[in-house]
Design an enzyme around this catalytic site. Structure first.
Site, PDB file in Angstrom:
ATOM      1  N   CYS A 146       4.951 114.534  37.643  1.00  0.00           N
ATOM      2  CA  CYS A 146       3.836 114.075  36.813  1.00  0.00           C
ATOM      3  C   CYS A 146       2.786 115.176  36.714  1.00  0.00           C
ATOM      4  CB  CYS A 146       3.227 112.826  37.449  1.00  0.00           C
ATOM      5  SG  CYS A 146       1.781 112.191  36.631  1.00  0.00           S
ATOM      6  N   GLU A 184      11.551 107.741  36.289  1.00  0.00           N
ATOM      7  CA  GLU A 184      11.054 107.214  37.561  1.00  0.00           C
ATOM      8  C   GLU A 184       9.931 108.117  38.040  1.00  0.00           C
ATOM      9  OE1 GLU A 184      10.763 107.904  41.751  1.00  0.00           O
ATOM     10  OE2 GLU A 184      12.111 109.122  40.519  1.00  0.00           O
ATOM     11  N   ARG A 229       7.980 101.755  50.048  1.00  0.00           N
ATOM     12  CA  ARG A 229       7.834 102.714  48.944  1.00  0.00           C
ATOM     13  C   ARG A 229       7.695 101.980  47.608  1.00  0.00           C
ATOM     14  NH1 ARG A 229       9.701 108.390  48.213  1.00  0.00           N
ATOM     15  NH2 ARG A 229       9.948 108.284  50.461  1.00  0.00           N
ATOM     16  N   ARG A 231       7.679 102.647  43.376  1.00  0.00           N
ATOM     17  CA  ARG A 231       8.023 103.593  42.317  1.00  0.00           C
ATOM     18  C   ARG A 231       7.821 102.930  40.951  1.00  0.00           C
ATOM     19  NH1 ARG A 231       7.704 108.360  44.381  1.00  0.00           N
ATOM     20  NH2 ARG A 231       8.826 109.198  42.578  1.00  0.00           N
TER      21      ARG A 231
END
Length: 425
Positions: A146, A184, A229, A231
């Site tokens: 990103c 993702e 986690r 995502r």
């Protein structure tokens, strides 16, 4: 499904800390019905069904969804493949990889070591030409990094992403024209660069001729992964297909939340206890201090003199800083794994022993099978594991992708049959 849950199970199920549950009890928001012989709060199932995630878990369609198999051969291109978490999950669902691209040499060696039959291209994605795969691949996947887009807010389109790795991901989609793609990323993409980054991505996807399913953050702990986690998944469907069938469904959660006990011991996830493997060790003084931290605890659970020694000037800055001197708990999912298991800011101390997690313990938390080998120095193995998409999370998403492609196949067959019948009249 059982009818009673202890406070640890409720904490995991609702993803709410135990102190918060105790606060809820005081406020009469969620009051336990009894205590067990050890004084642990016990809750009834019917107390939890008002929480949407608990209801989803109790009514899970996981057992139905794992029966989903491809109605045909579905091929994929995987970009930014890393050590293979996403690719392994998609393979587990029945998807065939025609190309995997990754620039890191150690990750590529890992992919080749474990799957010598995979077509692994070790190169900068900018050097790849995808045109030969045009209309031959159903799926493109990739966890693109990103970055801010310098032109964001001006044209807001495909050209604005030049110089970013998302542009390369988009270029592959443009050249290949897959039926569906999966992007993702980290949850923070929602707010990255004040939302401008995601807006550029959305505009680019629209310009490419794809319909974007509303982006969703999936918590791995609800998809048979013993880890918290999170995502963000971006799923796009080619417009000509989306117009015919727009009922894409994200995967159903697993029937319960798994913990580190499930990761390290024989049970739902693995057929044997975690095998021994190499791992980092703490310096002697750090180990002496962390010995005082209980399971699930952190630096504030230390005696005050040790808090001051360990935190140094940070002791006076206030704030929670809950990652410091953090010990995991066997009765909860792991915190999100990082690339270095003994970083002071994001400590992940073993629950029962005062040491960082080993390579195989870390891999199990990411739901890699024990036979999956990580090539390279120990530091590179930790990095590959920490950067990976949990295998079972990818497996869950892949089943949703297959289910959608199956519906398209069925619709196409129906349309073909209708045309043939009309022509024969």
């Amino acid at each position: 499904m059982k009818n009673t849950f202890n406070i640890h199970e409720v904490s995991n199920l609702l993803d709410v800390s135990i102190p918060k549950l105790l606060l809820w009890e005081k406020k009469n928001k969620l009051v336990p019905t009894e205590k067990d012989t050890n004084g642990i709060n016990i809750y009834l199932k019917n107390q939890l069904v008002d929480f949407p995630i608990a209801k989803d878990v109790f009514e899970s369609k996981w057992d139905e969804e794992i029966k989903i198999k491809p109605l045909g051969s579905y091929n994929s291109i995987e970009l930014f493949a890393g050590a293979g978490g996403m690719a392994l999950g998609f393979e587990k669902a029945g998807i065939h990889h025609v190309l995997l691209n990754e620039i890191d040499k150690f990750s590529c060696s890992t992919l080749r070591k474990n799957r010598p039959e995979w077509n692994v291209i070790e190169d900068d994605i900018k050097n790849l030409d995808f045109k030969k795969y045009a209309n031959k691949v159903e799926i493109v996947t990739g966890g693109f990094p990103c970055q801010s887009f310098s032109a964001a807010g001006k044209k807001l389109g495909f050209e604005d992403t030049r110089g970013t790795l998302f542009f390369e991901f988009a270029r592959c989609i443009k050249e290949v024209q897959p039926k569906i793609f999966v992007g993702e990323n980290v949850k923070g993409l929602f707010h990255h660069d004040k939302g401008r980054t995601l807006q550029v991505i959305k505009d680019t996807i629209h310009e490419l001729g794809y319909t974007l399913i509303e982006p969703r953050v999936l918590k791995a702990m609800y998809y048979k992964v013993p880890q918290k986690r999170e995502r963000l998944f971006l799923i796009g469907i080619r417009n000509d297909l989306a117009e015919k069938n727009n009922d894409f469904k994200f995967p159903a959660p697993y029937k319960k939340v798994l913990t580190l006990t499930d990761a390290f011991k024989k049970g739902d996830l693995f057929d044997n206890d975690v095998p021994e493997s190499i791992g980092d060790m703490y310096p002697a003084r750090k180990k002496e201090i962390l010995d005082f931290v209980p399971q699930g605890g952190y630096w504030k659970d230390l005696p005050d003199d040790l808090q001051r020694e360990f935190m140094q000037r940070s002791y006076f800055l206030g704030g929670g800083k809950t990652g410091l001197a953090r010990r995991l708990s066997m009765t909860a999912p792991s915190l999100t794994l990082v690339c270095s298991p003994s970083m002071k800011q994001t400590e992940r101390c073993h629950p029962l022993e005062t040491r960082p997690l080993t390579i195989r313990e870390s891999a199990r938390i990411q739901t890699f099978p024990d036979e999956w080998e990580f090539v390279g120095p120990k530091s590179q193995a930790y990095k590959q594991i920490g950067n990976a998409v949990p295998v079972n999370l990818a497996w869950s998403v892949a089943r949703s992708i297959i289910d959608y492609l199956n519906k398209i196949n069925v619709d196409n067959r129906k349309n073909t049959k209708t045309i043939l019948q009309s022509e024969s009249v």
